[in-house]
Every structure is written in structure tokens, then in C-alpha cells.
Design a protein around this motif. Structure first.
Motif, PDB file in Angstrom:
ATOM      1  N   UNK A 175      93.529  67.779  10.198  1.00  0.00           N
ATOM      2  CA  UNK A 175      92.676  67.813   9.006  1.00  0.00           C
ATOM      3  C   UNK A 175      92.337  66.385   8.579  1.00  0.00           C
ATOM      4  N   UNK A 176      91.268  66.268   7.859  1.00  0.00           N
ATOM      5  CA  UNK A 176      90.733  64.938   7.586  1.00  0.00           C
ATOM      6  C   UNK A 176      90.728  64.569   6.106  1.00  0.00           C
ATOM      7  N   UNK A 177      91.568  65.228   5.345  1.00  0.00           N
ATOM      8  CA  UNK A 177      91.661  64.826   3.948  1.00  0.00           C
ATOM      9  C   UNK A 177      92.122  63.379   3.858  1.00  0.00           C
ATOM     10  N   UNK A 178      91.787  62.743   2.741  1.00  0.00           N
ATOM     11  CA  UNK A 178      92.175  61.347   2.564  1.00  0.00           C
ATOM     12  C   UNK A 178      92.984  61.189   1.282  1.00  0.00           C
ATOM     13  N   UNK A 179      93.690  60.092   1.223  1.00  0.00           N
ATOM     14  CA  UNK A 179      94.325  59.718  -0.037  1.00  0.00           C
ATOM     15  C   UNK A 179      93.426  58.708  -0.736  1.00  0.00           C
ATOM     16  N   UNK A 180      93.224  58.919  -2.034  1.00  0.00           N
ATOM     17  CA  UNK A 180      92.403  57.981  -2.805  1.00  0.00           C
ATOM     18  C   UNK A 180      93.333  57.089  -3.626  1.00  0.00           C
ATOM     19  N   UNK A 181      93.097  55.802  -3.513  1.00  0.00           N
ATOM     20  CA  UNK A 181      93.903  54.815  -4.230  1.00  0.00           C
ATOM     21  C   UNK A 181      93.028  54.038  -5.203  1.00  0.00           C
ATOM     22  N   UNK A 182      93.617  53.608  -6.294  1.00  0.00           N
ATOM     23  CA  UNK A 182      92.936  52.689  -7.193  1.00  0.00           C
ATOM     24  C   UNK A 182      93.415  51.278  -6.904  1.00  0.00           C
ATOM     25  N   UNK A 183      92.446  50.381  -6.803  1.00  0.00           N
ATOM     26  CA  UNK A 183      92.777  48.977  -6.571  1.00  0.00           C
ATOM     27  C   UNK A 183      93.197  48.343  -7.899  1.00  0.00           C
ATOM     28  N   UNK A 184      94.419  47.864  -7.935  1.00  0.00           N
ATOM     29  CA  UNK A 184      94.940  47.214  -9.146  1.00  0.00           C
ATOM     30  C   UNK A 184      95.254  45.766  -8.827  1.00  0.00           C
ATOM     31  N   UNK A 185      95.526  45.011  -9.874  1.00  0.00           N
ATOM     32  CA  UNK A 185      95.847  43.590  -9.669  1.00  0.00           C
ATOM     33  C   UNK A 185      97.004  43.401  -8.689  1.00  0.00           C
ATOM     34  N   UNK A 186      97.985  44.284  -8.807  1.00  0.00           N
ATOM     35  CA  UNK A 186      99.188  44.115  -7.991  1.00  0.00           C
ATOM     36  C   UNK A 186      99.251  45.056  -6.794  1.00  0.00           C
ATOM     37  N   UNK A 187      98.105  45.574  -6.400  1.00  0.00           N
ATOM     38  CA  UNK A 187      98.112  46.415  -5.207  1.00  0.00           C
ATOM     39  C   UNK A 187      97.378  47.716  -5.409  1.00  0.00           C
ATOM     40  N   UNK A 188      97.753  48.707  -4.630  1.00  0.00           N
ATOM     41  CA  UNK A 188      97.061  50.003  -4.677  1.00  0.00           C
ATOM     42  C   UNK A 188      97.940  51.045  -5.357  1.00  0.00           C
ATOM     43  N   UNK A 189      97.297  51.870  -6.181  1.00  0.00           N
ATOM     44  CA  UNK A 189      98.013  52.930  -6.886  1.00  0.00           C
ATOM     45  C   UNK A 189      97.421  54.266  -6.449  1.00  0.00           C
ATOM     46  N   UNK A 190      98.269  55.184  -6.020  1.00  0.00           N
ATOM     47  CA  UNK A 190      97.768  56.486  -5.563  1.00  0.00           C
ATOM     48  C   UNK A 190      97.076  57.210  -6.719  1.00  0.00           C
ATOM     49  N   UNK A 191      95.852  57.651  -6.479  1.00  0.00           N
ATOM     50  CA  UNK A 191      95.077  58.322  -7.532  1.00  0.00           C
ATOM     51  C   UNK A 191      94.957  59.816  -7.262  1.00  0.00           C
ATOM     52  N   UNK A 192      94.757  60.185  -5.990  1.00  0.00           N
ATOM     53  CA  UNK A 192      94.557  61.601  -5.671  1.00  0.00           C
ATOM     54  C   UNK A 192      94.851  61.818  -4.190  1.00  0.00           C
ATOM     55  N   UNK A 193      95.501  62.944  -3.894  1.00  0.00           N
ATOM     56  CA  UNK A 193      95.794  63.266  -2.494  1.00  0.00           C
ATOM     57  C   UNK A 193      94.855  64.366  -2.002  1.00  0.00           C
ATOM     58  N   UNK A 194      94.784  64.509  -0.696  1.00  0.00           N
ATOM     59  CA  UNK A 194      94.037  65.608  -0.063  1.00  0.00           C
ATOM     60  C   UNK A 194      92.583  65.659  -0.504  1.00  0.00           C
ATOM     61  N   UNK A 195      91.990  64.478  -0.672  1.00  0.00           N
ATOM     62  CA  UNK A 195      90.584  64.405  -1.084  1.00  0.00           C
ATOM     63  C   UNK A 195      89.684  64.863   0.064  1.00  0.00           C
ATOM     64  N   UNK A 196      88.765  65.743  -0.238  1.00  0.00           N
ATOM     65  CA  UNK A 196      87.848  66.225   0.802  1.00  0.00           C
ATOM     66  C   UNK A 196      86.401  65.820   0.552  1.00  0.00           C
TER      67      UNK A 196
END
Lengths: 67, 67
Positions: free
Chosen positions: B1-22
């Protein structure tokens, strides 16, 4: 594999722009697309829709190529 | 399956925002993300990078949430 096909949105439908796309990076008003072989294409445009399950990315050209 | 994880770019790195994004649909200055269960999240932001092989979408919030 999760490569996608990138299409350009035209008045009369979608036109295939690039196959086997593995990454898309917006940069200013352009989009840089790379395929699985490492080839890249850049367009002056924006993302209309990304569908990961149907492996489809729809793009729209935002300039007439005069920039 | 090709779902993706969406991350938010923050000053100190990436923060998980949403899983299984289609799907991701830009609309005006917002991004509408949908996951495989049909849930959706909307943020005022832009796409920084889409990597289909590593199933990773990086987003950046463009407002401070005052809209």
C-alpha cells in the motif's frame, strides 16, 4: 512500488506529464519532479491533487512559459 | 500500500501530523489531507516535499493559526 503518474490538467482533461514519479519538491513557483531513474523535470506550476492509492498526481501549469 | 506519513516541519525537526495519508488537495492556502479511513485534516500550510518511495510528505504551516 509507490511511484505515481503525474498529469497536467488541461481544458479538455488530463495529459500525462511524467511516469514513475518518486518525489515532488515545490520550490518558489516551480515544481521539481524526479522519477525512479533519477531524471527530473521542472515546471512552473502547482499541485492540484495527490492521490496515493491511485498513484496519480495532478498538476496545473501556472504560467504560459514566458518567465 | 502507498499511504504516506505527513510530517510538519518545525524548527527542531519533523513532527508527525497524520498517518496513512492517501490524498492531499491544496485549496487556496490550505491543504486538505485524507487518510485511509476517510478522516480528513485541514491545515493552513504548504507542501515542502513529497517522497513516494519513503512514504513521506513534509508540510509547513504558513500561518500562526489566527485565521
Amino acid at each position: 512500488m509507490c511511484e505515481a503518474k503525474a498529469y497536467l490538467k488541461k481544458e479538455n482533461g488530463l495529459e500525462l506529464f511524467m511516469e514513475d514519479v518518486v518525489s515532488i519538491t515545490p520550490e518558489n513557483s516551480t515544481l521539481i519532479l524526479k522519477d525512479i531513474l533519477g531524471h527530473s523535470k521542472t515546471i512552473e506550476g502547482k499541485i492540484v491533487e495527490i492521490g496515493l492509492l491511485d498513484h496519480k498526481v495532478v498538476l496545473e501549469i501556472t504560467s504560459s512559459g514566458n518567465l
